[in-house]
Design an enzyme around this catalytic site. Sequence first.
Site, PDB file in Angstrom:
ATOM      1  N   ASP A   1     -13.733 -13.442  20.524  1.00 16.14           N
ATOM      2  CA  ASP A   1     -13.758 -12.955  19.140  1.00 16.14           C
ATOM      3  C   ASP A   1     -13.838 -14.080  18.121  1.00 16.14           C
ATOM      4  O   ASP A   1     -13.824 -13.837  16.914  1.00 16.14           O
ATOM      5  CB  ASP A   1     -12.547 -12.067  18.857  1.00 16.14           C
ATOM      6  CG  ASP A   1     -11.219 -12.822  18.894  1.00 16.14           C
ATOM      7  OD1 ASP A   1     -11.209 -14.017  19.263  1.00 16.14           O
ATOM      8  OD2 ASP A   1     -10.177 -12.216  18.572  1.00 16.14           O
TER       9      ASP A   1
ATOM     10  N   ASP B   1       9.538 -24.641   9.940  1.00 14.42           N
ATOM     11  CA  ASP B   1       8.653 -24.733   8.785  1.00 14.42           C
ATOM     12  C   ASP B   1       9.464 -24.779   7.494  1.00 14.42           C
ATOM     13  O   ASP B   1      10.436 -24.044   7.328  1.00 14.42           O
ATOM     14  CB  ASP B   1       7.726 -23.511   8.784  1.00 14.42           C
ATOM     15  CG  ASP B   1       6.707 -23.550   7.669  1.00 14.42           C
ATOM     16  OD1 ASP B   1       5.872 -24.471   7.673  1.00 14.42           O
ATOM     17  OD2 ASP B   1       6.744 -22.661   6.797  1.00 14.42           O
TER      18      ASP B   1
ATOM     19  N   ASP C   1     -10.394 -19.875  22.807  1.00 10.04           N
ATOM     20  CA  ASP C   1     -10.571 -18.439  22.608  1.00 10.04           C
ATOM     21  C   ASP C   1     -10.882 -17.779  23.949  1.00 10.04           C
ATOM     22  O   ASP C   1     -11.903 -18.072  24.569  1.00 10.04           O
ATOM     23  CB  ASP C   1     -11.716 -18.232  21.609  1.00 10.04           C
ATOM     24  CG  ASP C   1     -12.185 -16.795  21.504  1.00 10.04           C
ATOM     25  OD1 ASP C   1     -11.397 -15.898  21.852  1.00 10.04           O
ATOM     26  OD2 ASP C   1     -13.334 -16.594  21.079  1.00 10.04           O
TER      27      ASP C   1
ATOM     28  N   GLU D   1      10.293 -29.761   9.654  1.00 12.01           N
ATOM     29  CA  GLU D   1       9.233 -30.126   8.719  1.00 12.01           C
ATOM     30  C   GLU D   1       9.916 -30.201   7.358  1.00 12.01           C
ATOM     31  O   GLU D   1      10.175 -29.177   6.721  1.00 12.01           O
ATOM     32  CB  GLU D   1       8.117 -29.089   8.687  1.00 12.01           C
ATOM     33  CG  GLU D   1       6.971 -29.517   7.776  1.00 12.01           C
ATOM     34  CD  GLU D   1       6.382 -28.398   6.922  1.00 12.01           C
ATOM     35  OE1 GLU D   1       5.274 -28.583   6.405  1.00 12.01           O
ATOM     36  OE2 GLU D   1       7.034 -27.356   6.749  1.00 12.01           O
TER      37      GLU D   1
ATOM     38  N   ASP E   1      -6.353 -18.052  21.046  1.00 16.23           N
ATOM     39  CA  ASP E   1      -5.291 -17.121  21.393  1.00 16.23           C
ATOM     40  C   ASP E   1      -4.421 -17.702  22.505  1.00 16.23           C
ATOM     41  O   ASP E   1      -4.704 -18.785  23.045  1.00 16.23           O
ATOM     42  CB  ASP E   1      -5.861 -15.766  21.798  1.00 16.23           C
ATOM     43  CG  ASP E   1      -7.014 -15.876  22.791  1.00 16.23           C
ATOM     44  OD1 ASP E   1      -6.909 -16.671  23.744  1.00 16.23           O
ATOM     45  OD2 ASP E   1      -8.029 -15.175  22.606  1.00 16.23           O
TER      46      ASP E   1
END
Length: 546
Positions: free
Chosen positions: A41, A218, A37, A277, A45
Amino acid sequence: MTQDTLLAPAAGDLAAEDTRWWRDAVIYQVYVRSFADSDGDGVGDLPGIRSRLPYLAGLGVDALWLTPFYVSPMADFGYDVADYRDVDPLFGTLADARDLIADAHAHGLRIIADIVPNHTSDRHAWFRAALAAPPGSPERARYIFRDGRGPDGAQPPNDWESVFGGPAWTRLPDGQWYLHLFAPEQPDLNWENPEVHAEFADVLKFWLDLGVDGFRVDVAHGMAKAPGLPDVGHADQVEMLGTAVLPYFDQDAVHGIHREWRRLLDSYDGERIAVAEAWAPTPERLAAYTRPDELHQAFNFHYLTAPWEAPGMREVIEESLRTAEAVGAPATWVLSNHDVKRHVTRYGGGERGLRRARAAALLTLALPGSSYVYQGEELGLPEVLDLPEEFQQDPQRLRGEGAGRDGCRVPLPWEGEEPPFGFGAGAASWLPIPTAWRDLTVAAQRDDPGSMLALYHEALRIRREHPALGDGDLRWLTGPPGTLVFVREAGDGDRRLACAINMGDRTVRVRVHGSPLLASGPLDVDGEHVHLPPDTALWWDAEEIA
């Protein structure tokens, strides 16, 4: 289409191969929310990942697979995409994505982006337009809308069930139903619509032009549905996933989509790849996703779920190698990811689970093909089983007690004595990190030669440097009961690396004619033999193979 047809390599459209880097790459999965991070927050990211690239390059991996970072309302933590061509503000900006890709390349790391083609978010502009349009409209034709059954259409169009539990259909106020194989916020796209094909080709080009080296696809088995959307005829369909033929998964028509994508990938320089996947009921059907004109790799979930015992593990390895070879693809090996319980815990937890995880790392990295490392497995992180209820947000938890995936997604511990252990500048992380992880941080393990991190560093170094490892063949050797023993040979036959793993419950004696290279735990050497304890693996530079 028969199974034999599925396995037969299709002709044409094969790009010239240069390095074929993807055939033996070690690919590190970054779960973006939980890696690093940068702004305090509590959520990981893209700039956070960029700041940790030296760690990843130093670890010795070849590529990073990033989970979705696109604009999303986060109903399924980014797997519900509202805009495929931009970065969600939670994770940064499009400029941050460009900088991360460029910086990763400068560190010698490739970037694999996650693409979600089976469904969009219900906040996607297309689905908003579909809701505003009448039944039968072009806007609704991008998704799978149907009238209900029964005299007033109050029953779902068929008996399909959501992977997250409950019906796979939601009814709108105008009476029509829409399909969502996952959460209601994730409406399924209609891949019989040419507009959907064109849109995703453009999305792939957008990111390829930005410099990504490939895509993890995905639900690669889900885009095509059986004609007529027939009933399954069974309840508890989630128990059938990957073990039975379903009218909404692993339909033969999905392979045409992957051929389109392969032609697009092959039109770019730099050996851009796609990884499926895909859940399929047999290894043969899974291998069909990696024929020469389709995707480059498919995740080997049969290996991930293999039992901790030698005969069963050997059977899975042999079957995986055989079916991959039948289509000329590399096998892939994975122990954990963001959707399953971490393998330290699956293998028994505590000291036993850790011993087995260390041994499994050497087994996995010695096998022919490509390996995947899920963030934190190089630290020996266990599943977090006692997350407070208020932190559990995974929609999959609706399946029932223990079904959620939050416990494998807890952020990484980097340094320090108290949570959040250097994950970010803030006082907390989006999922709480256990205080007990203070001994598992990167900083705590970095200078400990007996740590899991040290084991991965050394194993990856040997894998890069030893000519017998990576792509190629495997030859089994005879070992004591409860063991797997095999040898890998370099192409010229001058160098060999042997691996032995004891999956039994007693110490065994293994002949080692050569130089030990790396062991997952303590063992005793007795001349040309070693006494290999239970749940322990050994690599050695083999001079002679009996």
